[in-house]
Design an enzyme around this catalytic site. Structure first.
Site, PDB file in Angstrom:
ATOM      1  NE  ARG A  34      42.486  45.559  45.086  1.00 40.35           N
ATOM      2  CZ  ARG A  34      42.587  45.579  46.411  1.00 40.35           C
ATOM      3  NH1 ARG A  34      43.749  45.845  46.980  1.00 40.35           N
ATOM      4  NH2 ARG A  34      41.551  45.319  47.167  1.00 40.35           N
ATOM      5  CG  HIS A  38      40.678  50.195  45.479  1.00 38.54           C
ATOM      6  ND1 HIS A  38      41.052  49.687  46.691  1.00 38.54           N
ATOM      7  CD2 HIS A  38      39.946  49.224  44.883  1.00 38.54           C
ATOM      8  CE1 HIS A  38      40.582  48.449  46.822  1.00 38.54           C
ATOM      9  NE2 HIS A  38      39.920  48.145  45.736  1.00 38.54           N
ATOM     10  CG  HIS A 162      38.822  39.983  40.681  1.00 34.12           C
ATOM     11  ND1 HIS A 162      37.920  39.754  41.692  1.00 34.12           N
ATOM     12  CD2 HIS A 162      39.429  41.161  40.987  1.00 34.12           C
ATOM     13  CE1 HIS A 162      37.974  40.767  42.562  1.00 34.12           C
ATOM     14  NE2 HIS A 162      38.877  41.634  42.159  1.00 34.12           N
ATOM     15  CD1 TRP A 178      39.566  35.452  41.466  1.00 27.97           C
ATOM     16  CD2 TRP A 178      41.303  36.869  41.410  1.00 27.97           C
ATOM     17  NE1 TRP A 178      39.374  36.410  42.447  1.00 27.97           N
ATOM     18  CE2 TRP A 178      40.414  37.286  42.426  1.00 27.97           C
ATOM     19  CE3 TRP A 178      42.473  37.614  41.193  1.00 27.97           C
ATOM     20  CZ2 TRP A 178      40.656  38.419  43.224  1.00 27.97           C
ATOM     21  CZ3 TRP A 178      42.713  38.732  41.988  1.00 27.97           C
ATOM     22  CH2 TRP A 178      41.817  39.116  42.986  1.00 27.97           C
TER      23      TRP A 178
HETATM   24 FE1  CCH Z   1      39.351  43.455  43.061  1.00 26.31          FE
HETATM   25  N1  CCH Z   1      40.284  42.618  44.660  1.00 26.31           N
HETATM   26  N2  CCH Z   1      37.581  43.408  44.034  1.00 26.31           N
HETATM   27  N3  CCH Z   1      38.481  44.420  41.523  1.00 26.31           N
HETATM   28  N4  CCH Z   1      41.155  43.589  42.155  1.00 26.31           N
HETATM   29  C1  CCH Z   1      41.601  42.300  44.770  1.00 26.31           C
HETATM   30  C2  CCH Z   1      42.560  42.435  43.798  1.00 26.31           C
HETATM   31  C3  CCH Z   1      42.329  43.019  42.570  1.00 26.31           C
HETATM   32  C4  CCH Z   1      37.354  42.873  45.274  1.00 26.31           C
HETATM   33  C5  CCH Z   1      38.316  42.415  46.155  1.00 26.31           C
HETATM   34  C6  CCH Z   1      39.659  42.286  45.844  1.00 26.31           C
HETATM   35  C7  CCH Z   1      37.153  44.760  41.431  1.00 26.31           C
HETATM   36  C8  CCH Z   1      36.145  44.334  42.279  1.00 26.31           C
HETATM   37  C9  CCH Z   1      36.371  43.733  43.496  1.00 26.31           C
HETATM   38  C10 CCH Z   1      41.374  44.131  40.906  1.00 26.31           C
HETATM   39  C11 CCH Z   1      40.472  44.843  40.141  1.00 26.31           C
HETATM   40  C12 CCH Z   1      39.132  45.000  40.471  1.00 26.31           C
HETATM   41  C13 CCH Z   1      41.849  41.763  46.075  1.00 26.31           C
HETATM   42  C14 CCH Z   1      43.204  41.325  46.593  1.00 26.31           C
HETATM   43  C15 CCH Z   1      40.651  41.743  46.734  1.00 26.31           C
HETATM   44  C16 CCH Z   1      40.388  41.236  48.140  1.00 26.31           C
HETATM   45  C17 CCH Z   1      44.007  42.521  47.119  1.00 26.31           C
HETATM   46  C18 CCH Z   1      45.364  42.097  47.621  1.00 26.31           C
HETATM   47  O1  CCH Z   1      45.409  41.291  48.551  1.00 26.31           O
HETATM   48  O2  CCH Z   1      46.373  42.581  47.072  1.00 26.31           O
HETATM   49  C19 CCH Z   1      35.928  42.848  45.538  1.00 26.31           C
HETATM   50  C20 CCH Z   1      35.284  42.336  46.812  1.00 26.31           C
HETATM   51  C21 CCH Z   1      35.311  43.363  44.431  1.00 26.31           C
HETATM   52  C22 CCH Z   1      33.866  43.532  44.143  1.00 26.31           C
HETATM   53  O3  CCH Z   1      33.003  43.043  44.847  1.00 26.31           O
HETATM   54  C23 CCH Z   1      36.967  45.624  40.299  1.00 26.31           C
HETATM   55  C24 CCH Z   1      35.630  46.238  39.900  1.00 26.31           C
HETATM   56  C25 CCH Z   1      38.199  45.777  39.702  1.00 26.31           C
HETATM   57  C26 CCH Z   1      38.593  46.592  38.502  1.00 26.31           C
HETATM   58  C27 CCH Z   1      37.759  46.890  37.534  1.00 26.31           C
HETATM   59  C28 CCH Z   1      42.731  43.833  40.487  1.00 26.31           C
HETATM   60  C29 CCH Z   1      43.367  44.180  39.143  1.00 26.31           C
HETATM   61  C30 CCH Z   1      43.327  43.129  41.538  1.00 26.31           C
HETATM   62  C31 CCH Z   1      44.748  42.555  41.586  1.00 26.31           C
HETATM   63  C32 CCH Z   1      45.680  43.514  42.297  1.00 26.31           C
HETATM   64  C33 CCH Z   1      47.093  43.004  42.419  1.00 26.31           C
HETATM   65  O4  CCH Z   1      47.837  43.633  43.188  1.00 26.31           O
HETATM   66  O5  CCH Z   1      47.476  42.035  41.772  1.00 26.31           O
END
Ligand code: CCH
Length: 286
Positions: A34, A38, A162, A178
């Site tokens: 993530r 970001h 995700h 997820w």
């Molecule tokens: Fe995401 N993401 N993401 N995401 N994401 C969250 C967590 C992860 C969105 C929203 C969220 C991508 C696209 C999107 C990861 C990778 C990617 C969370 C929870 C949200 C909300 C954050 C928390 O509470 O810690 C949305 C909206 C979109 C698109 O519309 C893309 C693209 C990627 C990478 C290629 C990953 C990995 C996580 C897990 C992080 C963790 O701390 O476990």
């Protein structure tokens, strides 16, 4: 200290820190993925601003964006690697950490090239609000990802990240994972999206998400409104169906689009060497 340019040594040290028994599901991997996303996902193709160059999240303007809540954990995990290999830039380290984490969690090998700078070019700073909001729908997703230069197929492939990690009530306000094995990269996210019945649930904090009680895992799994928009949208959906059926195709497409993501805004010459803006006036070094 390693020899400057010894990226293999950096990769080994990143791989060695992924196992974190006290943290989340026992791995720093998802939050590192993530962080990489970001750091790059602020890119705007129209103005050529944002992107991973500059590692702007070290500073309040970008690091304090509510969309980046929780990513300080990822940066803290990487600090010993930065201290040991001080020659690597943060911008390279964060993107490389995402690539190493994906591979170590049984995902595909993503092409990664060095050369990002930690030089902050004030004229390239992204405003807040460039990262997606999980409470929204297909129009919002397109608005955000078209701005970076991605098409519908690439959006769906990228969203497959995700499969990893979870939402934290104290970071995004959403809650849960997820899939039931969130430290192993796979296409389960797409399969569950299509095959389970997702019910809307309002959490105590007022946030709405979709949930399904998974009997195998004995836990409630979740989807964001943006995740399910991939199923309901007629142009996204065929890609969800393809990736749910064909794991190899998903891995190949994900590897290609993640490599593209971490190159956004990076200019290279014919030899692949970065042409950076260190010599521009008006910026500052860390
Ligand atoms: Fe995401 N993401 N993401 N995401 N994401 C969250 C967590 C992860 C969105 C929203 C969220 C991508 C696209 C999107 C990861 C990778 C990617 C969370 C929870 C949200 C909300 C954050 C928390 O509470 O810690 C949305 C909206 C979109 C698109 O519309 C893309 C693209 C990627 C990478 C290629 C990953 C990995 C996580 C897990 C992080 C963790 O701390 O476990």
């Amino acid at each position: 200290m390693s020899k400057p340019g010894d990226y293999a040594a950096v990769r080994r040290d990143i791989a060695a820190l992924l196992h974190q028994p006290e943290y989340d599901d026992g791995s720093a991997g998802p939050v590192l993925v993530r962080l990489a996303w970001h750091s790059a996902g602020t890119y705007d193709a129209g103005t050529d601003t944002g992107g991973s160059n500059g590692a702007g999240m070290r500073y309040e303007a970008e690091g304090g964006d509510p969309a980046n809540a929780g990513l300080q954990h990822a940066r803290v995990f990487l600090e010993p690697v930065k201290s040991k290999h001080s020659w690597i830039t943060y911008a390279d380290l964060w993107t490389l950490a995402g690539v190493v984490a994906i591979k170590e969690m049984s995902g595909p090998e993503v092409q990664w090239r060095p050369g990002r700078t930690d030089f902050v070019d004030d004229s390239k700073l992204p405003p807040r609000g460039r990262l997606p909001d999980g409470a929204q729908g297909a129009d919002h997703i397109r608005h955000i990802f078209y701005r970076m230069g991605f098409n519908d197929q690439e959006i769906v492939a990228l969203s497959g990240a995700h499969n990893l990690g979870r939402c934290h009530s104290d970071r995004s306000g959403f809650h849960g994972a997820w899939v039931n094995n969130p430290t192993r990269f796979s296409n389960t996210y797409f399969r569950l999206m299509l095959s389970r019945t997702w019910k809307e649930k309002k959490l105590e904090n007022g946030v709405r998400q979709f949930v399904h009680y998974d009997e195998d895992a004995d836990e409630e799994l979740m989807m964001l409104p943006t995740d399910l928009a991939l199923v309901s949208d007629p142009s996204f959906r065929p890609w969800v169906e393809l990736y749910a059926k064909d794991k190899d195709r998903f891995f190949a497409d994900f590897a290609a689009v993640f490599a593209k993501l971490i190159e956004l805004g990076i200019k290279r010459d014919a030899n692949g060497r970065v042409i950076n803006s260190d010599n521009l006036k008006g910026g500052y070094h860390s």
